[in-house]
Design an enzyme around this catalytic site. Structure first.
Site, PDB file in Angstrom:
ATOM      1  N   MET A 244       0.596  -1.287  -0.165  1.00  0.00           N
ATOM      2  CA  MET A 244       0.082   0.120  -0.074  1.00  0.00           C
ATOM      3  C   MET A 244       0.982   1.335  -0.276  1.00  0.00           C
ATOM      4  SD  MET A 244      -1.396   0.090   3.981  1.00  0.00           S
ATOM      5  CE  MET A 244      -2.028   1.787   3.697  1.00  0.00           C
ATOM      6  N   THR A 267      -3.462  -8.341   3.201  1.00  0.00           N
ATOM      7  CA  THR A 267      -2.822  -8.283   1.679  1.00  0.00           C
ATOM      8  C   THR A 267      -2.247  -6.753   1.299  1.00  0.00           C
ATOM      9  OG1 THR A 267      -5.265  -7.680   1.048  1.00  0.00           O
ATOM     10  CG2 THR A 267      -4.621  -9.907   0.863  1.00  0.00           C
ATOM     11  N   CYS A 268      -2.985  -5.960   2.156  1.00  0.00           N
ATOM     12  CA  CYS A 268      -2.253  -4.623   1.875  1.00  0.00           C
ATOM     13  C   CYS A 268      -0.891  -4.283   2.482  1.00  0.00           C
ATOM     14  CB  CYS A 268      -3.208  -3.468   2.428  1.00  0.00           C
ATOM     15  SG  CYS A 268      -3.752  -3.502   4.274  1.00  0.00           S
ATOM     16  N   PHE A 269      -0.416  -5.319   3.376  1.00  0.00           N
ATOM     17  CA  PHE A 269       0.882  -5.203   3.781  1.00  0.00           C
ATOM     18  C   PHE A 269       1.729  -6.582   3.141  1.00  0.00           C
ATOM     19  CE2 PHE A 269      -1.885  -3.212   7.228  1.00  0.00           C
ATOM     20  CZ  PHE A 269      -1.106  -1.956   7.058  1.00  0.00           C
TER      21      PHE A 269
END
Length: 301
Positions: A244, A267-269
């Site tokens: 992100m 999922t963003c990390f």
């Protein structure tokens, strides 16, 4: 298709997946372009050609006639998702929020208010209805605000691929059908992995990589989708894995809880929460269960 100059698609925070651009109307022929793109995707699927095109999970669900869920927002806008998660997990008064059933759309420096319910700007969000608010605001971001673009895209796609031909697939499987199974170098992933709470020499970490090496190609693709939200492998390897906030390597975090707990992903990390398992077989069992059954990410409540 993804050339910003045509304003058809916009990339998510990781820069790897795309969804229709809310502001595509700046191009007078944008709906015709979306129909054409849909035809290109449909033609590729019909003829068995693979495309280096990765869309958001919500768009794949639209292609399957399914409704996106609030978990799909995480990959599109992680910060917005985090704020919505806070709304559901905390009392609105405690975090000082006064919300109504409306949302603001921003386009070329102008702002407009959209009612999520009839006269929604005058309907207060309360502890009793905040789940409905989160559901509606996510629906607006992923569906309502780009409905005409999605419909045009689907018109073109369905000219070559009828809905009944792909209804058997999940969104993850449809991505692999369009883009193909990735070539995942587990040793490259291992070389570019960070650890928090774990050491590379811990037996659970050694078990983890043993299991990863033993996975089939399709299982490795499912794992990549589970931890990053997409099956796309960076062109220059996992050293360039995007998150992100730019380049964000895969990381494994030590998770608490019981020994039988499931591993979870953010999922963003590009991160995996790995509990302390007692045996390699148990770790393998939990990993396979997670990537096959738990791939929706973590829920709000």
């Amino acid at each position: 298709m993804f050339n910003p100059g045509y304003a058809l698609f916009t990339s998510t925070e990781d820069g790897c997946t795309f969804q229709p651009n809310l502001n595509s109307y700046i191009n007078p022929e944008h709906l015709n372009y979306f129909r054409f793109v849909g035809k290109v995707i449909g033609k590729a699927v019909a003829d068995g050609f693979l495309l280096d095109a990765h869309f958001t999970r919500s768009l794949y669900k639209h292609m399957l006639g399914a409704n996106p869920t609030h978990q799909d927002m995480e990959a599109i806008d992680p910060d917005y998702y985090k704020n919505l998660k806070m709304i559901l997990e905390h009392n609105l008064e405690d975090i000082g929020l006064e919300l109504t059933f409306s949302t603001d759309d921003h386009s070329f420096g102008r702002s407009s208010t959209f009612d999520l319910l009839p006269d929604g700007r005058n309907v207060q969000v309360t502890e009793d209805n905040k789940e409905q608010y989160v559901s509606l605001v996510c629906k607006h971001r992923m569906t309502t605000s780009i409905k005409s673009q999605i419909n045009a895209f689907m018109e073109g796609f369905h000219e070559l691929i009828k809905p009944e031909l792909i209804c058997i697939f999940t969104a993850k499987e449809l991505e692999l059908l369009i883009s193909g199974l990735p070539d995942i170098d587990v040793y490259d992933l291992k070389k570019n992995t960070l650890y928090q709470g774990w050491r590379a020499t811990d037996k659970q970490i050694e078990w983890f990589w043993n299991v990863m090496v033993s996975l089939t190609r399709s299982q490795k693709a499912a794992f990549l989708q589970f931890v990053t939200g997409s099956s796309k492998v960076p062109l220059n390897g996992f050293a360039d894995l995007q998150g992100m906030r730019g380049t964000q390597k895969f990381s494994i975090h030590k998770a608490g809880g019981s020994a039988g707990a499931l591993m979870s992903a953010h999922t963003c990390f590009n991160s995996l929460d790995l509990p302390v398992y007692e045996t390699e077989n148990q770790l393998q069992e939990k990993l396979l269960y997670a990537i096959n059954e738990g791939a929706e990410g973590f829920a709000f409540a």
